[in-house]
Each structure stands twice: as C-alpha cells, then as structure tokens.
Design a protein around this motif. Structure first.
Motif, PDB file in Angstrom:
ATOM      1  N   THR A 367      -6.741 -14.702   2.344  1.00 48.31           N
ATOM      2  CA  THR A 367      -6.094 -14.956   1.027  1.00 48.31           C
ATOM      3  C   THR A 367      -5.911 -13.930   0.035  1.00 48.31           C
ATOM      4  OG1 THR A 367      -6.863 -17.250   1.117  1.00 48.31           O
ATOM      5  CG2 THR A 367      -5.889 -16.485  -0.992  1.00 48.31           C
ATOM      6  N   TYR A 368      -7.158 -13.154   0.042  1.00 49.40           N
ATOM      7  CA  TYR A 368      -7.393 -12.026  -0.761  1.00 49.40           C
ATOM      8  C   TYR A 368      -7.232 -10.726  -0.251  1.00 49.40           C
ATOM      9  CZ  TYR A 368      -8.613 -15.649  -4.201  1.00 49.40           C
ATOM     10  OH  TYR A 368      -8.785 -16.499  -5.049  1.00 49.40           O
ATOM     11  N   PHE A 371      -4.270  -7.582   3.666  1.00 54.61           N
ATOM     12  CA  PHE A 371      -3.733  -6.527   3.402  1.00 54.61           C
ATOM     13  C   PHE A 371      -4.456  -5.152   3.554  1.00 54.61           C
ATOM     14  CE2 PHE A 371      -5.581  -6.598  -0.694  1.00 54.61           C
ATOM     15  CZ  PHE A 371      -5.698  -5.330  -1.085  1.00 54.61           C
ATOM     16  N   ARG A 372      -5.717  -5.222   3.476  1.00 56.61           N
ATOM     17  CA  ARG A 372      -6.557  -4.218   3.959  1.00 56.61           C
ATOM     18  C   ARG A 372      -6.472  -3.657   5.501  1.00 56.61           C
ATOM     19  NH1 ARG A 372      -9.551  -3.921  -0.634  1.00 56.61           N
ATOM     20  NH2 ARG A 372      -9.715  -5.857  -1.363  1.00 56.61           N
ATOM     21  N   THR A 377       3.249   0.216   5.133  1.00 60.26           N
ATOM     22  CA  THR A 377       4.415   0.899   5.357  1.00 60.26           C
ATOM     23  C   THR A 377       5.625   0.452   4.721  1.00 60.26           C
ATOM     24  OG1 THR A 377       4.516  -0.748   7.089  1.00 60.26           O
ATOM     25  CG2 THR A 377       3.374   1.610   7.635  1.00 60.26           C
ATOM     26  N   ALA A 378       6.500   1.483   4.522  1.00 61.98           N
ATOM     27  CA  ALA A 378       7.652   1.000   3.965  1.00 61.98           C
ATOM     28  C   ALA A 378       8.637   0.234   4.894  1.00 61.98           C
ATOM     29  CB  ALA A 378       8.526   2.472   3.441  1.00 61.98           C
ATOM     30  N   ALA A 379       9.595  -0.539   4.254  1.00 65.81           N
ATOM     31  CA  ALA A 379      10.343  -1.379   5.319  1.00 65.81           C
ATOM     32  C   ALA A 379      11.263  -0.404   5.969  1.00 65.81           C
ATOM     33  CB  ALA A 379      11.281  -2.442   4.235  1.00 65.81           C
TER      34      ALA A 379
ATOM     35  N   ALA B 249      12.390  -8.381   1.150  1.00 65.97           N
ATOM     36  CA  ALA B 249      11.763  -7.463   1.933  1.00 65.97           C
ATOM     37  C   ALA B 249      11.057  -6.421   1.241  1.00 65.97           C
ATOM     38  CB  ALA B 249      12.748  -7.095   3.157  1.00 65.97           C
ATOM     39  N   ILE B 317       7.230  -2.438  -4.958  1.00 62.77           N
ATOM     40  CA  ILE B 317       6.979  -1.303  -3.772  1.00 62.77           C
ATOM     41  C   ILE B 317       7.584  -1.560  -2.349  1.00 62.77           C
ATOM     42  CG2 ILE B 317       4.960  -0.666  -5.097  1.00 62.77           C
ATOM     43  CD1 ILE B 317       3.425  -1.945  -2.421  1.00 62.77           C
ATOM     44  N   ALA B 318       7.799  -0.516  -1.528  1.00 65.70           N
ATOM     45  CA  ALA B 318       8.214  -0.672  -0.316  1.00 65.70           C
ATOM     46  C   ALA B 318       7.045  -1.221   0.509  1.00 65.70           C
ATOM     47  CB  ALA B 318       8.744   0.847   0.532  1.00 65.70           C
ATOM     48  N   ASP B 319       7.051  -2.280   1.233  1.00 60.11           N
ATOM     49  CA  ASP B 319       6.104  -2.581   2.022  1.00 60.11           C
ATOM     50  C   ASP B 319       6.604  -3.817   3.088  1.00 60.11           C
ATOM     51  OD1 ASP B 319       3.938  -4.089   3.261  1.00 60.11           O
ATOM     52  OD2 ASP B 319       3.242  -4.858   1.621  1.00 60.11           O
ATOM     53  N   ALA B 320       6.562  -3.474   4.510  1.00 60.39           N
ATOM     54  CA  ALA B 320       7.404  -4.172   5.309  1.00 60.39           C
ATOM     55  C   ALA B 320       6.489  -5.365   5.574  1.00 60.39           C
ATOM     56  CB  ALA B 320       7.144  -3.418   6.665  1.00 60.39           C
ATOM     57  N   HIS B 321       5.260  -5.472   5.036  1.00 62.22           N
ATOM     58  CA  HIS B 321       4.581  -6.749   5.294  1.00 62.22           C
ATOM     59  C   HIS B 321       5.154  -7.768   4.133  1.00 62.22           C
ATOM     60  CE1 HIS B 321       2.423  -4.745   8.661  1.00 62.22           C
ATOM     61  NE2 HIS B 321       2.159  -3.866   7.498  1.00 62.22           N
ATOM     62  N   PHE B 323       3.832  -7.945   1.147  1.00 64.97           N
ATOM     63  CA  PHE B 323       2.565  -8.625   0.542  1.00 64.97           C
ATOM     64  C   PHE B 323       2.641  -8.257  -0.954  1.00 64.97           C
ATOM     65  CE2 PHE B 323      -0.167  -7.482   4.251  1.00 64.97           C
ATOM     66  CZ  PHE B 323      -0.010  -8.542   4.722  1.00 64.97           C
ATOM     67  N   GLN B 325       0.229  -7.635  -3.964  1.00 59.75           N
ATOM     68  CA  GLN B 325      -1.088  -7.521  -4.389  1.00 59.75           C
ATOM     69  C   GLN B 325      -1.150  -7.157  -5.878  1.00 59.75           C
ATOM     70  OE1 GLN B 325      -2.115  -3.757  -2.507  1.00 59.75           O
ATOM     71  NE2 GLN B 325      -0.544  -3.826  -0.981  1.00 59.75           N
ATOM     72  N   ARG B 334      -6.707  -7.198  -4.828  1.00 57.23           N
ATOM     73  CA  ARG B 334      -6.750  -8.221  -3.946  1.00 57.23           C
ATOM     74  C   ARG B 334      -5.258  -8.698  -3.640  1.00 57.23           C
ATOM     75  NH1 ARG B 334      -5.632 -13.648  -6.550  1.00 57.23           N
ATOM     76  NH2 ARG B 334      -6.315 -13.545  -8.556  1.00 57.23           N
ATOM     77  N   MET B 335      -4.885  -9.629  -2.664  1.00 56.21           N
ATOM     78  CA  MET B 335      -3.838 -10.255  -2.583  1.00 56.21           C
ATOM     79  C   MET B 335      -3.539 -11.434  -3.304  1.00 56.21           C
ATOM     80  SD  MET B 335      -3.063 -10.312   1.447  1.00 56.21           S
ATOM     81  CE  MET B 335      -1.626 -11.200   1.142  1.00 56.21           C
TER      82      MET B 335
END
Lengths: 380, 348
Positions: A367-368, A371-372, A377-379, B249, B317-321, B323, B325, B334-335
């Motif tokens: 949950t927290y 992401f670590r 990475t950028a899309a 995305a 922000i750019a983040d392919a995942h 997330f 945060q 943290r997420m």
C-alpha cells in the motif's frame, strides 16, 4: 491534534535523522526488528525508512494480531457460524483473512453465516443480551492489549448468568513470540538473520510493563527499546538502539515513558489472570507451535469457552506452499522475496495473512512502499 | 362539489405501503401529494411519461450523468439523502464543464417507510434543486417489500449543456501540471461515520454536500488551460487521483502538508484508524491545470464561498507505473493507494 502532532513533527524528524546518521559507526550495519504491526504501519505510512541512514535496516516482526492467526482458528470460527448457526463477532480485519476452502469470514457471511464486525468486546456481550435466542460467540484475537477487555466481558457474562454467550479465545502473548524468534535456527545460527535489537511494543507494554523484556536483553544479549506508535517515537527508539549497539550494551530501555511503566497495568493483569491461564502450546502462523504462548479460559469460566461449549476440535491447516508469510513473520524474508507478492496476492485478494491487515508487512509495503521496488520511468 | 371524495394521506403519522407503488389510486395520490407538490414545475404538471426539453444552444453538446444514492443514515449532520441525490448528480455534470439543466429522479421506497420522513427528504431535495436552479422534470416511484430495501434509495440522472470548446477529461493531465483541491477533505464520509458510531465531538462534523456547478464555472473561467475537474466522492482524494493517474498515464506526487483537513476530521480519523485521503467528499473539486495557471486558479476558487480553503496540493509527473505518491509532512515518501476493500459501507 494536541499530543499527536508533536510526535509527527517533520523538523524534529530531520534533526533526529541527522543525529542517527552521525551516531552510526562507519562500516557497521544495524538490523532492528519492530515487533508490533503498529510500528510497521507507522514506518510505512510516514516514510520513516527514508529518514534513516542506509546502514539501519528495519525488519518487520510478527506483532500483527491477524497475521499470526493460523488458518485452523479462522476455520473454527467459520464452522461455528456456518455449521453451528452461531452469531460470530470479531474485530475488523479478521473478516478478510483467508481460510480453508477458499473461504474467509467475509465470504462465509456472503453464504449466509451470521458474522459481525465489532469495535469492542462489549459490543458482542451487548448483542448476546439483546438476542437471548441466539448463541453469540466472540472470536477473541490479539495480544495483551486486547486481552483485558475480553476478560472483563467473560466476568460480566458470568455475573449476568448468560447462557448464550461464549468466547473463542485466541489471545496470544508477546514475550513468547519474541523468544520463538530468538530461538529460531535462522537467528541462532549467527549471520543468516542478523538481528541487533528490538523495538518493543507500545500498547502491549502499557499492560505488561517493561519488565518482561529483561529476559531477552540478559539471556540473548539483545537490546530492547519500548517505543510509542508515533513516527518520532520510532526514530528516537532507533537512535537509542544504535547507541546500545555501539556501546556494547543490551538493556531494556523505555522510550514510551509517557505511557509505559516497569510494572504495567496491575489491575488489568489481575483481571486477565483471574479469567485466563496459559495454553501448553498454540499454533502461530509463521512461528508454528509455540509453547506457553497463548491463553485459554480457566475452568471456573468454562461455560463461556466456545471450544468447550461447541466441542470444537483444532485441525491445523498448512499455508499455501508458495506463501512466505511464515518466513516474513520471522524476519527471515521480506515481502518482495515472495513469488506471490503483488501478483496473485494483493490486498484485494490476499493469499497470506500478512497481506490482510494494514499492519501486516506485505500489506504495508504494497500500500505504501511498492513504488520503491520499481525505478521511476517516464511513460513511453 | 365535495372535495374529491379522497381521504388525504396522513403525512404526519402514516407510512408507505405496497399500494403506494401498485399503480392504483394510492400511488397517484402519493405522487401528487408528496412529489408533485414539492418539485412542482411545468414539466411535472403535464403528467406525461417523459419530459420534453428544448434543444441546447447551437454548438453546445449534451452531458448526461447518473448516480444512485443509498446512504445510511438517511439524515446526517449537514444534509440528508434528498439534497445529496441532487448535489451528487449535478456535480457529476458540472465536473465535465457543463451547465446542469435538468434532473430525473427515481425513488425506491421500502414498505413501512414513514411518510413524514419521505416528505422531509423530498422537501430537502426540492429545495436543493431549486437553489441550484436545476428542476426535477421527470421521475418514478417504486415500493419494495419490508426487508428488501433500507428505507429509501434515490437514483438521479442529470442533463447539462457543454459549451463549445470545453474539453475536460480525466485523460488530459500532463507532467508538470498542478493538482488543486477546493477545500478540506474527508468531511462527508466522517460526518456519516461519526453519526453511525455515535462519536461525540465539541461541534458535530458536518457533511460538505453542495452543488458545485458555480465553483466549477469559476474554475473553467479562471484557468483557460484547465485539463480536468473531478469530485472526489467514494474512495476520497486517493481514489480520484489514482483514477486520473490511470486515465492520463501519469504519476502524481502530493505534498501532505498542503492538503487541507479539518482538525475535527483529522482527530476522528486518528481515533478510528482511517486516512482522510480515503474518505468521501460531496462538496469538493479536484482540478488539474498547467502549473502557470495554478496560482490564478487557487485565487479564483478561494473567492467563491465553496472554495475558501482551496490549495495547490501536488504535481503531475511522468511515471509509466501511474503511481500516486506523497511527500509526508514527516519528511518521508509513501504511496497513496486505492483503498483495499470497503472502508465505510453505504456512504453516498
């Protein structure tokens, strides 16, 4: 919030982080186990790990009440509700712990079982008084913090002479679990799981006091610092542990002096020992059979013991073969070491108990903190 | 002539029974005396099966949104299911950038429901609709057997007109954009929870339920590059931001210290072990706009009575995942994840 925000102050945290970083000895690594799920939750939710120097590693311990509950005990509660037609009451997260046959208490409820979530043991007793035609069972789980309220409702039920109230007692004991970890081969055989000290429980220690931990400090030469559940408490405890390690001390220290005394809550202890006695052994998820690690209801209160009233036998059930909850609870593995983590085992569909409660190591990381594990990475 | 030969409904002590949904005289009477009287307008007065509405202005498009309301308890500090059913749907239309025009409402009433409560709730609904300037132009009533409903469920559908050129979308957020919230988060859900659990505070926590089309119009006018608006209802800020991150995305990084939370809501969350970011709102907007327009947008929102505590709370922000945060006020990261399972049942 008064008396709360003070213990979450970012400026003090930065100062403390710098102090810990200064005190860490170059080239030395420190691994501390926070026993309690409450600490695990605080570390993840406030991002405490980001403030600690890389040389300090926190190992999540087994002190999450629903995480250590073995499948066989959940099965018992479900049998009581589905087969015996009892109304089973329990605390929130217990409802989601996976049991045998693809069931959980929540799923049993969808099949018609009368299973209710309550906030207090007293709610279960009140329900029994309101519905004399129903057999109400309180599925009592948890460490020493939740035990005194259970003792009180059993005494009260006895005083009222209730014949439709009983308790499925699965209360467990903190010191026994710490012993089991220290006696586990991974920790004893030096090096495979380095453990340099413990952050001792907050709420549990308000009940049992700081004395019961002296044994670990002396016998196993492991420092213990009892700490509150706020993030600054955790950081201060880490600093105190680092100092003990640096100075070669192994003592019980109390960071949580605003709530914990050496003796603890004597009144609560007296109520507990009046109603409960030690079980010879009890199965823990992750730790297996641990001697004298849990409580059962004493003979004078046997009328309120659900195991006796419903003639329940205990059938142990092994975990899913790939589930690493056991090793994670012993501090041997971390959540990301488990093949099931985040693939088939998620908070929505937990396979193991550590993914259920937000205090569980896997759920907290998922949950927290997940992401670590993945570089940002950028899309494309 | 004697007036109608009809025994009037006992609106003080009576209750709804199955005959009120049976298609007979009783149903006609309930509709006329309770719903017709409260919502009265030219469309309802015609008594037809549907409402005939004028076409939107040239270049405008229609927006439709629907929302079912099943909240328990029906009455809560700051509102009730009636006004909530109006606000919820108006807000869904408003966050598209549209001007809400009409509402349709369906009522599912459980047998035995007190008529006095029904009258009160319908009056609240009518008052909310009138205040928002959005009439209820058509409706339906059903009665279900005792035990088959929980008092009253209300489903509403809203129609609005979207001006040419307005293209708000959850998929429009871009890295570098600012994330803005129009005020304190978690008020509605915590008002419900406090009521349900009998939590006593110095002053009751009140739901923030409100119609947001005025505030939405302010946002659209203040930020020409506005990417999107959302109302963070069930699942709270956390769920809505995760939806935006998925749709667009992108990733989002929040600054915990900047997120406005009422001190009583924060205290109640602490007490119950809940996170205000997961708790429902019924009167707040999330806006995403280019960073350069953020300051003007926050200032404009603050100038509206429903946006006084608006704040810039994070960035895209750019983040392919994808997330979400958060930089914690404590100094870590943290997420901010979706909620696992349900936190509070039947909140809106």
């Amino acid at each position: 919030m008064k008396y709360v925000d003070e213990f979450r102050d970012g400026a003090i945290a930065r100062g403390l982080a710098a102090a810990i970083a200064r005190e860490v000895e170059p080239g030395r690594r420190y691994a501390f186990m926070e026993f309690c799920g409450g600490h695990t939750h605080a570390i993840s939710r406030y991002g405490v790990a980001d403030l600690l120097p890389p040389a300090v590693r926190m190992v999540h311990g087994p002190g999450c009440p629903v995480c250590v509950l073995p499948i066989g005990r959940i099965d018992q509660a479900i049998r009581l509700a589905l087969d015996a037609g009892a109304t089973v009451c329990t605390y929130g997260d217990t409802l989601r712990v996976p049991a045998s046959g693809g069931l959980s208490m929540l799923r049993a409820r969808a099949r018609g079982a009368d299973i209710r979530m309550i906030y207090s043991a007293a709610d279960a007793l009140a329900l029994a008084r309101q519905a004399p035609q129903r057999q109400v069972v309180f599925f009592a789980i948890g460490f020493e913090t939740t035990t005194p309220p259970t003792a009180l409702v059993i005494r009260e039920a006895a005083r009222l002479g209730l014949t439709n109230f009983s308790v499925l007692c699965c209360h467990v004991l903190t010191p026994a679990a710490i012993t089991a970890i220290l006696e586990s081969p991974e920790v004893r055989e030096l090096g495979s799981v380095p453990l340099d000290g413990f952050i001792g429980p907050a709420h549990v220690s308000t009940v049992i006091g700081s004395r019961p931990y002296a044994h670990f400090a002396e016998e196993y030469r492991k420092p213990v610092v009892i700490a509150g559940f706020e993030p600054l408490d955790v950081m201060q405890a880490v600093r105190m542990l680092v100092r003990q390690v640096n100075e070669g001390r192994a003592e019980v220290e109390n960071e949580f002096t605003r709530a914990v005394t050496a003796d603890g809550n004597l009144k609560a202890q007296a109520r507990v020992s009046e109603v409960f006695e030690l079980r010879r052994e009890f199965e823990w998820r992750g730790l297996g059979l641990v001697p004298y690690s849990a409580l059962r209801i004493r003979a004078p209160f046997a009328a309120f013991d659900a195991e006796a009233r419903f003639g329940l036998d205990y059938r142990p059930v092994p975990d899913h073969p790939s589930c690493e909850c056991g090793a994670i609870l012993r501090g041997v593995r971390s959540p990301v070491d488990c093949k099931l983590f985040g693939t088939v085992c998620t908070p929505e569909t937990p396979m193991g108990s550590c993914m259920v409660s937000s205090e569980g190591a896997c759920a907290a990381h998922y949950t927290y903190g997940r992401f670590r594990d993945i570089p940002l990475t950028a899309a494309p | 002539m004697k007036k109608a030969y009809i025994r009037p409904l006992d609106l003080r002590h009576g209750s709804v029974d199955l005959s009120h949904g049976g298609g007979g005289r009783a149903m006609a009477q309930l509709i006329a005396d309770v719903f017709g009287r409260a919502f009265d307008n030219e469309w309802l007065r015609r008594g037809d099966d549907g409402a005939v509405l004028p076409a939107p202005a040239p270049g405008e498009r229609l927006v439709v949104a629907t929302d079912a309301h099943v909240v328990s308890p029906l009455f809560f500090p700051g509102g009730d299911i009636g006004c909530l059913a109006v606000h919820g749907t108006i807000n869904d239309v408003a966050v598209m950038g549209a001007r809400p025009l009409y509402l349709a409402a369906a009522f599912i009433i459980e047998e035995g429901f007190p008529l006095a409560d029904l009258v009160r709730l319908v009056a609240s609904m009518a008052a909310a609709a009138r205040e928002a300037g959005v009439p209820v132009v058509t409706g339906d009533t059903k009665v279900v057997e005792k035990g088959k409903g929980d008092g009253l469920f209300i489903a509403t559908t809203g129609v609005g007109a979207l001006p040419a050129g307005c293209e708000l979308s959850g998929a429009a957020a871009r890295p570098g954009d600012a994330v803005i919230v129009s005020g304190t988060v978690g008020d509605h859900g915590m008002a419900i929870m406090a009521q349900r659990e009998n939590l006593a505070f110095d002053a009751a926590i009140r739901s923030d339920t409100a119609a947001l089309h005025g505030l939405a119009a302010v946002a659209v006018a203040a930020a020409p590059g506005l990417r999107l608006l959302r109302d963070p209802t069930r699942g709270g800020l956390a769920a809505t931001l995760n939806e935006i991150a998925q749709q667009s995305a992108v990733g989002i990084v929040l600054d915990e210290a900047a997120i406005p939370v009422d001190p009583q809501v924060a205290a109640a969350c602490e007490f119950l072990g809940l996170d205000p970011l997961n708790i429902a709102n019924e009167g707040k907007l999330i806006a995403v706009c280019p960073a350069a327009e953020a300051e003007a947008l926050v200032a404009a929102l603050r100038g509206h009575p429903l946006g006084r505590r608006a704040a810039r709370i994070g960035e895209v922000i750019a983040d392919a995942h994808r997330f979400v945060q958060m930089k914690t006020a404590f100094g870590g990261r943290r997420m901010v994840d979706w909620l696992a399972g349900e936190q509070l049942p039947r909140i809106c």
